[in-house]
Design a protein around this motif. Structure first.
Motif, PDB file in Angstrom:
ATOM      1  N   LYS A  58       0.810  -1.218   0.000  1.00  0.00           N
ATOM      2  CA  LYS A  58       0.000   0.000   0.000  1.00  0.00           C
ATOM      3  C   LYS A  58       0.842   1.266   0.000  1.00  0.00           C
ATOM      4  O   LYS A  58       0.570   2.207  -0.748  1.00  0.00           O
ATOM      5  N   GLU A  62       1.096   5.077  -4.399  1.00  0.00           N
ATOM      6  CA  GLU A  62       0.955   6.453  -4.883  1.00  0.00           C
ATOM      7  C   GLU A  62       2.189   6.927  -5.633  1.00  0.00           C
ATOM      8  O   GLU A  62       2.097   7.498  -6.724  1.00  0.00           O
ATOM      9  N   GLU A  63       3.358   6.703  -5.070  1.00  0.00           N
ATOM     10  CA  GLU A  63       4.591   7.179  -5.687  1.00  0.00           C
ATOM     11  C   GLU A  63       4.916   6.386  -6.950  1.00  0.00           C
ATOM     12  O   GLU A  63       5.288   6.968  -7.984  1.00  0.00           O
ATOM     13  N   TYR A  65       3.056   4.766  -9.133  1.00  0.00           N
ATOM     14  CA  TYR A  65       2.208   4.951 -10.311  1.00  0.00           C
ATOM     15  C   TYR A  65       1.907   6.419 -10.613  1.00  0.00           C
ATOM     16  O   TYR A  65       1.015   6.706 -11.417  1.00  0.00           O
ATOM     17  N   ARG A  66       2.653   7.338 -10.004  1.00  0.00           N
ATOM     18  CA  ARG A  66       2.423   8.757 -10.278  1.00  0.00           C
ATOM     19  C   ARG A  66       2.666   9.046 -11.758  1.00  0.00           C
ATOM     20  O   ARG A  66       3.653   8.613 -12.339  1.00  0.00           O
ATOM     21  N   GLU A 100      -8.845   4.943  -3.874  1.00  0.00           N
ATOM     22  CA  GLU A 100      -8.956   6.406  -3.828  1.00  0.00           C
ATOM     23  C   GLU A 100      -8.347   6.973  -2.549  1.00  0.00           C
ATOM     24  O   GLU A 100      -7.795   8.084  -2.548  1.00  0.00           O
ATOM     25  N   ILE A 102      -5.749   5.950  -1.270  1.00  0.00           N
ATOM     26  CA  ILE A 102      -4.303   5.908  -1.474  1.00  0.00           C
ATOM     27  C   ILE A 102      -3.859   6.973  -2.475  1.00  0.00           C
ATOM     28  O   ILE A 102      -2.932   7.740  -2.214  1.00  0.00           O
ATOM     29  N   VAL A 103      -4.509   7.020  -3.648  1.00  0.00           N
ATOM     30  CA  VAL A 103      -4.024   7.885  -4.732  1.00  0.00           C
ATOM     31  C   VAL A 103      -4.638   9.277  -4.704  1.00  0.00           C
ATOM     32  O   VAL A 103      -4.146  10.193  -5.357  1.00  0.00           O
ATOM     33  N   ASP A 104      -5.735   9.463  -3.990  1.00  0.00           N
ATOM     34  CA  ASP A 104      -6.361  10.768  -3.793  1.00  0.00           C
ATOM     35  C   ASP A 104      -6.901  11.376  -5.087  1.00  0.00           C
ATOM     36  O   ASP A 104      -6.802  12.571  -5.323  1.00  0.00           O
ATOM     37  N   TYR A 105      -7.468  10.538  -5.942  1.00  0.00           N
ATOM     38  CA  TYR A 105      -8.253  11.020  -7.085  1.00  0.00           C
ATOM     39  C   TYR A 105      -9.317   9.966  -7.388  1.00  0.00           C
ATOM     40  O   TYR A 105      -9.196   8.811  -6.949  1.00  0.00           O
TER      41      TYR A 105
END
Length: 265
Positions: A58, A62-63, A65-66, A100, A102-105
């Motif tokens: 987890k 985010e980092e 797959y940015r 969402e 995790i990635v915040d979108y």
């Protein structure tokens, strides 16, 4: 009356998109190859299995797959065509919520786990906030889908990838738009000991001025924005009610219809 046709951003007529499932450790190497060649991917992840075995944990999602797209693959990868509707809804909606966080979108895409879907699943997806579903049925073609909820890719990377890429690169008729959509699992390059295949593909397909490099959802959003353009009855002008631009081929001239603006054609 001018002849108006859709173009991709900056007037391009080809788009390349990639789609890889399961979120396993080999994604690290695949993402690095994509980034090096300016290629964008969509990565379909099971949030209920993060960190299990060789799956990406987890804290790394985010980092890693940015700049790419994280999309749902259901929470625990069941064969959903055999599942009761309650489980289908839980698997999809919970995966969205977990990813969402995790990635915040908004997570709005899906690849069907085990290639499993049926008409009811397609019909319920919009109510779950999902805007496309990718199948495992390779078309061998470069056409845009008629139905984004039954989005057939061009090919799995094991299927004549470099030959299809050469064909795609050489498509030159700008009266058409073309899409090449490649899918697979990154761990297959480890199993088959053929990372050179995807390296060669990305070096061949990347960095080309006539290709738009997009995630799955970027293609969906762009096509939907085009559909919502408001043309005058005689096509002399268009109003774009969205916030993003759409490019049009108007009598062989490329015109940008800017978001929130009226554009004379």
């Amino acid at each position: 009356m001018p002849k108006v046709m859709l173009a991709f951003p900056e007037g391009r007529h080809k788009v390349l998109t990639m789609s890889y499932d399961d979120g396993k450790a080999a994604d690290r190497k695949l993402v690095e190859i994509f980034n090096r060649n300016g290629i964008k991917g969509t990565f379909h992840i099971n949030s209920g299995m993060l960190g299990e075995g060789d799956r990406i944990p987890k804290g790394e999602i985010e980092e890693l797959y940015r700049g790419h797209e994280v999309a749902t693959h259901t929470k625990t990868h069941p064969t959903i065509a055999r599942s009761p509707k309650e489980q289908i809804i839980d698997e999809l909606f919970e995966d969205r919520k977990n990813l969402e966080a995790i990635v915040d979108y908004p997570v709005r895409g899906l690849s069907y786990p085990n290639g499993s879907y049926h008409q009811y699943i397609k019909e319920v997806l919009p109510f779950l906030g999902i805007e496309y579903g990718r199948t495992v049925h390779s078309s061998g073609q470069f056409s845009m889908p008629d139905d984004f909820f039954e989005w057939n890719p061009t090919c799995h990377h094991k299927r004549d990838l470099l030959q299809l890429t050469e064909t795609f690169i050489n498509l030159h008729k700008t009266q058409y738009i073309y899409m090449m959509y490649v899918w697979g699992h990154s761990y297959e390059f480890d199993l088959d000991n053929n990372w050179e295949l995807i390296e060669s593909f990305c070096e061949l397909a990347g960095g080309r001025n006539d290709i738009w490099y997009a995630t799955n959802i970027e293609i969906v959003d762009y096509m939907n924005t085009f559909k919502h353009l408001k043309f005058s009855a005689d096509s002399r002008f268009v109003y774009n009610p969205s916030a993003t631009s759409v490019w049009l081929n108007v009598d062989e001239r490329i015109i940008e219809a800017r978001g929130g603006k009226k554009t004379n054609l």
